[in-house]
Design an enzyme around this catalytic site. Structure first.
Site, PDB file in Angstrom:
ATOM      1  CB  SER A 206     -21.267  -3.860  40.867  1.00 21.19           C
ATOM      2  OG  SER A 206     -21.306  -3.329  42.244  1.00 21.19           O
ATOM      3  CG  ASP A 207     -26.677  -0.825  38.362  1.00 26.85           C
ATOM      4  OD1 ASP A 207     -26.602   0.555  39.163  1.00 26.85           O
ATOM      5  OD2 ASP A 207     -27.522  -1.104  38.001  1.00 26.85           O
ATOM      6  CB  THR A 208     -27.868  -4.916  42.109  1.00 28.83           C
ATOM      7  OG1 THR A 208     -26.662  -5.334  42.587  1.00 28.83           O
ATOM      8  CG2 THR A 208     -28.972  -5.726  42.375  1.00 28.83           C
TER       9      THR A 208
ATOM     10  CB  SER B 133     -23.777  -5.769  35.390  1.00 32.96           C
ATOM     11  OG  SER B 133     -24.950  -6.510  34.577  1.00 32.96           O
TER      12      SER B 133
END
Length: 194
Positions: A76-78, A113
């Site tokens: 994931s990435d924020t 995501s």
């Protein structure tokens, strides 16, 4: 419940974030942690969720030929998206201070995501939450940075920290997304994925 659904799968969380790891424990998802150092660079033309989608998949692709038949990898990435600009993790204390000054008295989006990857398929999805900060004094910002040192967080803040208690006036959407993982969406997607 999810434990019973995914018992035949080996769920791998590719994140060093203690917050994401705790969410997996709280969701009662059995998982192992596998980490890789990834240079989080993306093409300049990407905007908003295009950035996080790209980075989440980039992180997953680093494991391309290493997954076993029953493995399901989760990456994931924020980012914080403010006025058409992505705010990632601060480079230093001065950068963190400047970010929080920009967020003060403004509404921004927190975009996370998630990429689910197995030998058979890859799925990427995202979640957007709107967060509004009240006016933050320089003294409050400095206190927060000194006491909590949020230098590993996108936008230089954690909603679960002191700054969230005194500084956030409104939130529209998933709270856990702002912490770093949209747990409700992940739960539904993981059930459908396996």
């Amino acid at each position: 419940m999810l434990n019973e659904i995914v018992h035949h799968k080996n769920i791998i969380l590719a994140s060093g974030s203690p917050r994401r790891q705790q969410f997996f424990k709280d969701l009662a998802i059995p998982f192992t942690i596998r980490l890789k150092e990834i240079e989080e660079v993306y093409p300049n033309h990407l905007k908003a969720e295009e950035i996080t989608n790209y980075l989440a998949e980039l992180k997953a692709n680093a494991f391309e030929n290493e997954l076993a038949e029953n493995d399901v990898l989760v990456t994931s990435d924020t980012i914080v998206w403010l006025n058409g600009t992505a705010l990632g993790k601060p480079t230093d204390a001065a950068d963190a201070f400047a970010m929080l000054q920009k967020l003060s008295n403004q509404t921004h989006e927190v975009i996370t995501s998630v990429c689910l990857k197995s030998i058979e398929k890859t799925e990427v999805f995202h979640c957007v939450t709107k967060v509004t900060f009240a006016a933050l004094s320089d003294a409050a910002i400095q206190y927060y940075l000194d006491q909590y040192q949020p230098f590993d967080k996108a936008g230089s803040y954690g909603i679960q920290d002191w700054i969230g208690l005194i500084g956030i006036s409104k939130i529209e959407g998933s709270y856990t997304n702002v912490v770093g993982l949209p747990t409700e969406l992940l739960f539904q997607k993981l059930i459908a994925y396996v």
